[in-house]
Design a protein around this motif. Structure first.
Motif, short mmCIF file in Angstrom:
data_model
loop_
_atom_site.label_atom_id
_atom_site.label_comp_id
_atom_site.label_asym_id
_atom_site.label_seq_id
_atom_site.Cartn_x
_atom_site.Cartn_y
_atom_site.Cartn_z
N GLU A 166 2.66 13.61 20.25
CA GLU A 166 3.46 13.31 21.30
C GLU A 166 2.78 13.09 22.67
O GLU A 166 3.26 12.67 23.81
CB GLU A 166 4.31 14.65 21.84
N ARG A 167 1.64 13.03 22.54
CA ARG A 167 0.58 13.08 23.85
C ARG A 167 0.61 11.59 24.32
O ARG A 167 0.53 10.68 23.38
CB ARG A 167 -0.74 13.40 23.40
N ASP A 168 0.52 11.43 25.56
CA ASP A 168 0.54 9.91 26.10
C ASP A 168 -0.84 9.45 26.24
O ASP A 168 -1.05 8.38 26.82
CB ASP A 168 1.45 9.99 27.45
N ASP A 169 -1.81 10.05 25.90
CA ASP A 169 -3.37 9.66 25.99
C ASP A 169 -3.79 9.00 24.60
O ASP A 169 -4.96 9.48 24.34
CB ASP A 169 -4.30 10.46 26.76
N GLN A 170 -3.07 8.53 23.81
CA GLN A 170 -3.55 7.97 22.65
C GLN A 170 -4.50 7.00 22.68
O GLN A 170 -4.95 6.26 23.69
CB GLN A 170 -2.43 7.40 21.95
N ILE A 171 -5.42 7.04 21.70
CA ILE A 171 -6.80 6.09 21.71
C ILE A 171 -6.55 4.62 21.11
O ILE A 171 -5.92 4.99 19.91
CB ILE A 171 -7.93 6.90 21.01
#
Ligand code: SAH
Ligand code: SF4
Ligand code: F3S
Length: 464
Positions: free
Chosen positions: A367-372
């Motif tokens: 769910e995080r919006d800081d995907q690499i």
């Protein structure tokens, strides 16, 4: 074999017997489960098919751990469906079953998305396979079962015969996970932690020993969290190892996978005191940055992991360490990734598995919006794997000149050659003199050379 001779065609029992083909993906626990399914189906008159097109029943025992693993199932289903249509065209049927963790995670949706599936059941209910087959036969409907009655499953399995084994076998002792690492689907697909009772495990191990098994690998998603009910209270994994090592015929014991949080003192001591417990430990750390470890909800730090490694090595200095790593967890910076490299340099692994972070539906990290970005993950993976490969080769090279006990597992490619495993789980091949020890023997072997994935050795003598 002379395939030129004309053999009269007669109806052999094979032509009337039903056949099953099981394709297994994922971890060793799925391998174990597939063996148990074969055992159950043997009781229902099914023999193993050599290829899916020959099978009346095809089971895909699936893995959901990373996106790629789950995708493989859909592409395989496409191929199997074509085979089913071909069989139908020639008047034969094929039942398609999807088992394992994709089945558990996707259930009904899987049956909707991929047409032609007849049975969908999770890892906890495969013991009811005969009932599912009957229900499908009677109703012609798709059967979907994704409940979680783990206790019942092992109880039912204990009374059934597993299919044939080699000299090394898996034995599931614990299943499920309560750790909820923020990237991982296992707690959702395998359910909460459950340990099989001590006596049930020992009975299965005695059965394996009676069939010629000499090495047992105890399996669990968190195997070192094992707490099996026993007559003298709950038994730890260390206690189980002690009891197993008393079974005649069982010469080697391994266990996997361990969580750093459950690595208890008695288990570490067992590595010092029990010669049957092999000097190999798979102890995943995942990352070297404390911030990332916290975000992963691992429940350990890089320092606590290093301290644990030091304690294990103090107990068993030659132990081969292995690990799992994830690169590119959401928010991982270059500096944090370098902390993973630093940890690897400090530990010195004998082998390892490393993966690009894969967002899994339903897990918090997805769910995080800081995907690499994919290219960054790939670059990190390559750098980590280069280092791990260097360490693996260094570990293997360090074995050259040593004499190691090798359990002979199978014939090699050339005649007279045999392949076995060292205590450190390396594959070792050697020439065995004519009339020499058989598969299942433990032989002293002088290590002479190192290949990319195996060692070559010279047979010295037969020890057990
Ligand atoms: N129960 C074991 C193994 C779980 S799955 C344990 O806790 O160590 C095996 C490995 O797959 C994990 O150790 C982890 O490195 C990797 N893995 C799990 N989920 C992943 C994900 N979402 N993306 C990439 N790798 C993952
Ligand atoms: Fe997954 Fe973490 Fe459990 Fe291992 S400990 S199975 S990585 S949730
Ligand atoms: Fe895969 Fe399930 Fe094993 S997700 S790794 S098969 S527990």
């Amino acid at each position: 074999m002379n395939d030129m001779s004309a053999t009269p065609v007669v109806a052999s029992p094979e032509t009337v017997e039903k056949k099953v083909f099981i394709k297994t993906y994922g971890c060793q626990m799925n391998v174990y489960d597939s063996t148990r399914m074969e055992g159950i189906l043997a009781g229902e008159g099914y023999a193993a098919a050599d290829a899916p097109e020959e099978a009346d029943l095809v089971i895909l025992n699936t893995c959901h751990i990373r996106e790629k693993a789950a995708e493989k199932v859909y592409s395989e289903l496409g191929k199997i469906r074509v085979m089913k249509a071909e069989r139908n065209a020639s008047g034969k049927d094929m039942v398609i079953a999807v088992a394992g963790c994709v089945a558990q995670a996707e259930g009904e949706e899987l049956a909707r998305r991929a047409k032609g599936i007849d049975l969908v059941f999770g890892p906890q209910t495969f013991h009811r396979l005969p009932e599912y087959l009957a229900r499908h036969r009677e109703t012609g409907r798709v059967v979907v079962e994704t409940e979680f009655p783990a206790e019942e499953k092992f109880g039912a399995l204990a009374t059934r015969n597993a299919a044939g084994h080699g000299v090394a076998a898996f034995l599931t002792v614990q299943e499920g996970c309560d750790k909820f690492c923020s990237f991982c689907v296992v707690p959702y697909t395998r359910g909460s932690e459950f340990s099989r009772p001590l006596d049930q495990v020992l009975a299965e191990a005695r059965g394996l020993a009676a069939k010629g098994v000499r090495e047992v690998t105890l399996l669990g998603q968190n195997v070192n969290a094992y707490r099996g009910a026993g007559a003298a209270g709950e038994a730890s994994l260390a206690r189980l190892v002690t009891e197993l090592s008393r079974i005649p015929g069982i010469e080697r014991i391994r266990y996997t996978t361990s969580h750093p949080r459950d690595m208890s003192d008695d288990l570490i001591e067992a590595h010092a005191g029990n010669a049957k417990l092999m000097p190999y430990l798979h102890l995943p750390v995942q990352a070297g940055s404390n911030r990332i470890l916290k975000a992963m909800n691992r429940g350990h730090t890089a320092d606590s992991y290093m301290a644990l490694v030091a304690r294990v090595r103090a107990a068993r200095p030659d132990i081969a360490l292995s690990g799992d790593f994830i690169v590119g967890f959401p928010g991982e910076t270059e500096a944090e990734f370098e902390e993973t490299l630093a940890l690897v340099r400090a530990v010195e692994y004998a082998s390892a598995f490393s993966f690009k972070y894969s967002p899994r539906p339903g897990t918090p990290a997805a769910e995080r919006d800081d995907q690499i970005a994919e290219d960054v993950k790939l670059d990190r993976l390559h750098r980590l794997q280069a280092l791990l490969m260097e360490q693996q080769q260094a570990f293997n090279a360090g074995c050259v000149g040593r004499t190691l006990p090798v359990l002979l597992e199978k014939p090699g490619r050339q005649s007279g050659q045999m392949i076995g495993r060292s205590p450190y789980l390396q594959s070792v091949h050697m020439e065995i003199p004519a009339g020499g020890p058989h598969i299942g023997s433990i032989v002293e072997t002088r290590i002479l050379g190192v290949g990319p994935n195996s060692l070559s050795g010279q047979y010295v003598n037969h020890v057990a």
